[in-house]
Design a protein around this motif. Structure first.
Motif, PDB file in Angstrom:
ATOM      1  N   UNK A  98      20.750   5.966   1.615  1.00 33.38           N
ATOM      2  CA  UNK A  98      22.017   5.418   2.119  1.00 33.38           C
ATOM      3  C   UNK A  98      22.691   6.363   3.091  1.00 33.38           C
ATOM      4  N   UNK A  99      22.339   7.630   2.992  1.00 36.25           N
ATOM      5  CA  UNK A  99      22.892   8.637   3.899  1.00 36.25           C
ATOM      6  C   UNK A  99      21.823   9.250   4.795  1.00 36.25           C
ATOM      7  N   UNK A 100      20.660   8.572   4.861  1.00 36.56           N
ATOM      8  CA  UNK A 100      19.527   9.119   5.585  1.00 36.56           C
ATOM      9  C   UNK A 100      19.787   9.294   7.071  1.00 36.56           C
ATOM     10  N   UNK A 101      19.730  10.530   7.531  1.00 37.18           N
ATOM     11  CA  UNK A 101      20.020  10.822   8.940  1.00 37.18           C
ATOM     12  C   UNK A 101      18.943  10.287   9.876  1.00 37.18           C
ATOM     13  N   UNK A 102      17.735  10.043   9.342  1.00 35.24           N
ATOM     14  CA  UNK A 102      16.659   9.545  10.205  1.00 35.24           C
ATOM     15  C   UNK A 102      16.613   8.018  10.239  1.00 35.24           C
ATOM     16  N   UNK A 104      13.994  15.236   1.256  1.00 31.03           N
ATOM     17  CA  UNK A 104      14.399  16.006   2.445  1.00 31.03           C
ATOM     18  C   UNK A 104      13.190  16.305   3.324  1.00 31.03           C
ATOM     19  N   UNK A 105      12.092  16.732   2.692  1.00 26.96           N
ATOM     20  CA  UNK A 105      10.890  17.085   3.443  1.00 26.96           C
ATOM     21  C   UNK A 105      10.306  15.873   4.155  1.00 26.96           C
ATOM     22  N   UNK A 106      10.295  14.730   3.489  1.00 25.20           N
ATOM     23  CA  UNK A 106       9.738  13.516   4.093  1.00 25.20           C
ATOM     24  C   UNK A 106      10.616  13.022   5.231  1.00 25.20           C
ATOM     25  N   UNK A 107      11.935  13.151   5.087  1.00 27.44           N
ATOM     26  CA  UNK A 107      12.843  12.733   6.157  1.00 27.44           C
ATOM     27  C   UNK A 107      12.573  13.515   7.437  1.00 27.44           C
ATOM     28  N   UNK A 114       0.851  -1.198   0.000  1.00 29.23           N
ATOM     29  CA  UNK A 114       0.000   0.000   0.000  1.00 29.23           C
ATOM     30  C   UNK A 114       0.876   1.232   0.000  1.00 29.23           C
ATOM     31  N   UNK A 115       0.586   2.177  -0.884  1.00 27.31           N
ATOM     32  CA  UNK A 115       1.410   3.359  -0.987  1.00 27.31           C
ATOM     33  C   UNK A 115       1.152   4.299   0.177  1.00 27.31           C
ATOM     34  N   UNK A 116       2.224   4.908   0.622  1.00 24.63           N
ATOM     35  CA  UNK A 116       2.167   5.846   1.723  1.00 24.63           C
ATOM     36  C   UNK A 116       1.581   7.176   1.277  1.00 24.63           C
ATOM     37  N   UNK A 117       0.747   7.767   2.086  1.00 30.39           N
ATOM     38  CA  UNK A 117       0.310   9.132   1.856  1.00 30.39           C
ATOM     39  C   UNK A 117       1.264  10.054   2.598  1.00 30.39           C
ATOM     40  N   UNK A 118       1.931  10.885   1.857  1.00 27.59           N
ATOM     41  CA  UNK A 118       2.954  11.752   2.437  1.00 27.59           C
ATOM     42  C   UNK A 118       2.389  13.148   2.625  1.00 27.59           C
ATOM     43  N   UNK A 119       2.353  13.613   3.855  1.00 28.64           N
ATOM     44  CA  UNK A 119       1.874  14.960   4.127  1.00 28.64           C
ATOM     45  C   UNK A 119       3.059  15.897   4.115  1.00 28.64           C
ATOM     46  N   UNK A 120       3.125  16.744   3.087  1.00 22.20           N
ATOM     47  CA  UNK A 120       4.252  17.657   2.996  1.00 22.20           C
ATOM     48  C   UNK A 120       3.865  18.843   2.138  1.00 22.20           C
ATOM     49  N   UNK A 121       4.624  19.897   2.282  1.00 23.00           N
ATOM     50  CA  UNK A 121       4.444  21.062   1.435  1.00 23.00           C
ATOM     51  C   UNK A 121       5.816  21.497   0.974  1.00 23.00           C
ATOM     52  N   UNK A 122       6.071  21.398  -0.323  1.00 26.09           N
ATOM     53  CA  UNK A 122       7.317  21.855  -0.893  1.00 26.09           C
ATOM     54  C   UNK A 122       7.063  23.234  -1.455  1.00 26.09           C
ATOM     55  N   UNK A 123       7.801  24.204  -0.982  1.00 23.01           N
ATOM     56  CA  UNK A 123       7.523  25.592  -1.339  1.00 23.01           C
ATOM     57  C   UNK A 123       8.550  26.144  -2.298  1.00 23.01           C
TER      58      UNK A 123
END
Length: 265
Positions: free
Chosen positions: A87-91, A45-48, A1-10
């Protein structure tokens, strides 16, 4: 199931809230190539920043959609970008970064813009040749298997493909069929359309050493005159032909111009 990502890229070019990955990818892939890559980075970046759970689910979805050659969303450059980011994800923990790091080993083989691994191949007359010796502006590698039903269907289309035949006759393109497995007797009994070089990877580097990433067959790789990769892991003959049509007239162009030209499917 695909994730619903709540984000706003401005950034001004992409704004999405509660958008699913497939819708976001459709928007991103419709952009010019460099803008798309920038937006992809901002999206990651926003999702992380939302936390590891959402980020991990997004990366899993992107891996599935971007790496699968038969999917419309298949895109090797965006796939590489996503795996490098993860691979470099800080989270993510070190253990969680192990899979994207492993995927990077695959992504970096023959990636778009880089020189493809050379192939030593044998033809039906027993002579040996090299991919690197081909001198036409473009080379289309057609990885195939005589025992593959899908390959047989594609070969029927290749037999009557006027676009490829004309480009070969005009010395713009070389079509190189490569059988990468070890049933050489079956390969010897399998004819190719006359305009296609029928080669066998007699050193078995493609399969044995995995010098090329072949998720399925048939598979197309499109190279320029310097053997730099323009299309990687393309399963669709239609998309391959469309890419070739976009490259007409820019045989001498730089690799970035060629990658930009074939960006939109």
């Amino acid at each position: 199931m695909l994730l619903t990502v709540a984000l706003m890229v401005t950034s001004g070019s992409l704004k999405a809230q509660n958008a699913t990955p497939d819708k976001m990818l459709a928007t991103i892939e419709a952009m010019p190539r460099q803008a798309a890559k920038s937006e992809m980075s901002r999206w990651l970046d926003a999702t992380a920043q939302t936390g590891s759970k959402q980020y991990k689910t997004l990366i899993a979805s992107l891996e599935e959609m971007l790496s699968e050659p038969t999917w419309d969303y298949h895109n090797e450059e965006l796939f590489a970008l996503a795996m490098e980011h993860a691979a470099n994800g800080s989270c993510l923990t070190e253990n969680e970064r192990m899979r994207p790091k492993a995927m990077l080993e695959v992504v970096r083989k023959n990636k778009p813009g880089c020189i493809a691994n050379d192939i030593d191949y044998e033809t039906h007359d027993g002579s040996h040749h090299k991919l690197s010796d081909i001198s036409t502006p473009y080379t289309l590698i057609y990885f195939n298997d005589p025992e593959c039903l899908s390959c047989a269907k594609v070969k029927e289309r290749l037999d009557t493909c006027a676009t490829l035949k004309d480009m070969v006759n005009d010395s713009i393109l070389t079509v190189l069929g490569i059988y990468p497995l070890d049933n050489v007797e079956e390969w010897k009994l399998d004819p190719m359309p006359t305009y296609i070089i029928n080669g066998w990877d007699w050193e078995q580097k493609v399969d044995g050493e995995q010098s090329y990433d072949l998720m399925t067959m048939p598979m197309f790789y499109l190279l320029d005159h310097e053997k730099r990769v323009i299309l990687k892991n393309e399963a669709s003959l239609n998309r391959t032909l469309k890419a070739l049509s976009k490259l007409k007239g820019i045989e001498d162009g730089d690799i970035e111009t060629k990658l930009d030209a074939v960006w939109k499917k």
